[in-house]
Design an enzyme around this catalytic site. Structure first.
Site, PDB file in Angstrom:
ATOM      1  N   ASP A   1      -1.539  10.376  -3.720  1.00  0.00           N
ATOM      2  CA  ASP A   1      -0.383   9.495  -3.918  1.00  0.00           C
ATOM      3  C   ASP A   1       0.485   9.973  -5.087  1.00  0.00           C
ATOM      4  O   ASP A   1       1.712   9.893  -5.040  1.00  0.00           O
ATOM      5  CB  ASP A   1      -0.846   8.040  -4.124  1.00  0.00           C
TER       6      ASP A   1
ATOM      7  N   GLY B   1       1.770   2.678  -2.692  1.00  0.00           N
ATOM      8  CA  GLY B   1       1.433   3.469  -3.880  1.00  0.00           C
ATOM      9  C   GLY B   1       2.301   3.151  -5.079  1.00  0.00           C
ATOM     10  O   GLY B   1       2.814   4.065  -5.731  1.00  0.00           O
ATOM     11  N   SER B   2       2.459   1.847  -5.383  1.00  0.00           N
ATOM     12  CA  SER B   2       3.316   1.500  -6.521  1.00  0.00           C
ATOM     13  C   SER B   2       2.727   2.010  -7.844  1.00  0.00           C
ATOM     14  O   SER B   2       3.471   2.413  -8.734  1.00  0.00           O
ATOM     15  CB  SER B   2       3.557  -0.012  -6.585  1.00  0.00           C
ATOM     16  N   SER B   3       1.403   2.058  -7.956  1.00  0.00           N
ATOM     17  CA  SER B   3       0.795   2.522  -9.210  1.00  0.00           C
ATOM     18  C   SER B   3       1.118   3.992  -9.453  1.00  0.00           C
ATOM     19  O   SER B   3       1.479   4.384 -10.565  1.00  0.00           O
ATOM     20  CB  SER B   3      -0.727   2.374  -9.180  1.00  0.00           C
TER      21      SER B   3
ATOM     22  N   GLY C   1       0.809  -1.230   0.000  1.00  0.00           N
ATOM     23  CA  GLY C   1       0.000   0.000   0.000  1.00  0.00           C
ATOM     24  C   GLY C   1       0.834   1.269   0.000  1.00  0.00           C
ATOM     25  O   GLY C   1       0.364   2.319   0.424  1.00  0.00           O
TER      26      GLY C   1
ATOM     27  N   ALA D   1       3.619   5.721  -8.069  1.00  0.00           N
ATOM     28  CA  ALA D   1       5.068   5.899  -8.231  1.00  0.00           C
ATOM     29  C   ALA D   1       5.505   5.490  -9.643  1.00  0.00           C
ATOM     30  O   ALA D   1       6.314   6.183 -10.273  1.00  0.00           O
ATOM     31  CB  ALA D   1       5.823   5.085  -7.181  1.00  0.00           C
TER      32      ALA D   1
HETATM   33  O1  PMV Z   1      -5.202   2.786  -0.132  1.00  0.00           O
HETATM   34  P1  PMV Z   1      -4.342   3.945  -0.426  1.00  0.00           P
HETATM   35  O2  PMV Z   1      -3.054   3.927   0.331  1.00  0.00           O
HETATM   36  O3  PMV Z   1      -4.151   4.183  -1.895  1.00  0.00           O
HETATM   37  O4  PMV Z   1      -5.113   5.239   0.133  1.00  0.00           O
HETATM   38  C1  PMV Z   1      -6.414   5.582  -0.276  1.00  0.00           C
HETATM   39  C2  PMV Z   1      -6.819   6.884   0.312  1.00  0.00           C
HETATM   40  C3  PMV Z   1      -8.242   7.329  -0.028  1.00  0.00           C
HETATM   41  O5  PMV Z   1      -8.443   8.609   0.567  1.00  0.00           O
HETATM   42  C4  PMV Z   1      -9.242   6.374   0.573  1.00  0.00           C
HETATM   43  C5  PMV Z   1      -8.467   7.421  -1.525  1.00  0.00           C
HETATM   44  C6  PMV Z   1      -7.766   8.585  -2.195  1.00  0.00           C
HETATM   45  O6  PMV Z   1      -7.483   8.468  -3.395  1.00  0.00           O
HETATM   46  O7  PMV Z   1      -7.532   9.615  -1.567  1.00  0.00           O
END
Ligand code: PMV
Length: 301
Positions: free
Chosen positions: A133, A88-90, A86, A92
């Site tokens: 992200d 954020g590899s996509s 989790g 990055a």
């Molecule tokens: O699951 P992650 O780490 O990509 O985080 C998602 C965070 C959310 O607020 C639920 C969605 C977003 O894009 O902000």
């Protein structure tokens, strides 16, 4: 040949509410994903560590349709972190691919352009998301962020006393975002109140973090976690790790990201750090050693 790397990220405050217009705080972490671009007779993508290459494919398509017609390049992707945790590899890989192409083909792109193109690539694929992200991968550091990048303010921090515990469970972010959206439709008054309360808490966290008031920041994490519980996105495993961190003396702890799995974070007084890490491991979590506030996308030597 050129190699660009982009950092992973952790959401510190404001997940879910950010999708509905409230601010959030994200930090880039020092585990990075790299994209190497080199000469080739045609376009080829070599990504043994990436589960699927659709983000790279879309980023390549977006770049060549807008900026250059010469699509002869080989892209090789490698990562210091798994797409399971989790980080954020996509985002990055999308950001690092666009930056690598812009440098390799000598097409100047500002950070803002990289952010905008990458955000659209991920929205096309996932359909939902705030873009926090993408901002972390592009700009790095710790950011106060609003949906779509309508606000991207760097926070000036000397460090964050963070401990990270991985649940071992992969979160399904797009589904969790949709579930929260459904709840908001069904119970708008209740859910909107939660979002507003989270937004307020993010505003306070921004000030307290920059003042280094970590005990209070920890309390704010606890409050944020209560709201996330109310939204129904926590899980037994997350609660077990969060409870263990708190019991071992953390100033505060919460899930990080969409919920359901992935990582939890805790704020640790330095003399309690070891006990907190042990507590998380004993509760079945994997402690991941990362430093927050890492640099954004950059050239690797
Ligand atoms: O699951 P992650 O780490 O990509 O985080 C998602 C965070 C959310 O607020 C639920 C969605 C977003 O894009 O902000």
């Amino acid at each position: 040949m050129i190699t660009m790397s982009a950092p992973g990220k952790l959401m510190l405050f404001g997940e879910h509410a950010v999708v509905f217009g409230e601010p959030c705080i994200v930090t880039a972490v020092d585990q990075r994903l790299s994209v190497t671009a080199e000469k080739n007779s045609r376009i080829s993508i070599n990504a043994p560590q990436v589960k699927e290459t659709k983000f790279v494919d879309r980023a390549v398509h977006a770049f060549f349709s807008k900026y250059s017609k010469n699509s002869r390049v080989r892209l090789t992707i490698s990562s210091q972190f798994s797409h399971q945790v989790g980080f954020g590899s996509s985002s990055a890989v999308t950001v690092a691919t666009l930056r690598a192409l812009s440098l390799f083909f000598n097409v100047p792109m500002s950070d803002r352009e990289i952010f905008d193109v990458a955000y659209h690539v991920t929205l096309d694929i996932q359909g939902v998301g705030s873009g926090f992200d993408i901002a972390a991968a592009t700009y790095g550091g710790s950011l106060y962020f609003k949906k779509g990048g309508s606000t991207i303010d760097p926070l000036s921090l000397s460090g964050i006393p963070l401990v990270v515990g991985y649940t071992g469970v992969k979160a399904d972010t797009p589904n969790l975002v949709r579930e929260v959206a459904e709840k908001q439709k069904k119970y708008p008054e209740k859910v909107n109140k939660i979002f507003i309360a989270i937004g307020k808490l993010v505003e306070e966290a921004r000030t307290r973090m920059q003042a280094g008031e970590w005990e209070r920041v920890g309390k704010l994490m606890d409050f944020n976690q209560e709201y996330l519980r109310d939204l129904g996105v926590s899980s037994e495993k997350l609660e077990a790790l969060i409870g263990a961190a708190k019991k071992a003396g953390a100033w505060g702890a919460k899930l990080s990201g969409a919920g359901g799995g992935d990582c939890m974070i805790a704020l640790a007084p330095s003399d309690k750090r070891e006990a907190i890490e042990k507590g998380i491991a004993k509760a079945g979590g994997e402690v991941i050693a990362v430093s927050p506030n890492a640099g954004g996308v950059r050239v690797e030597p």
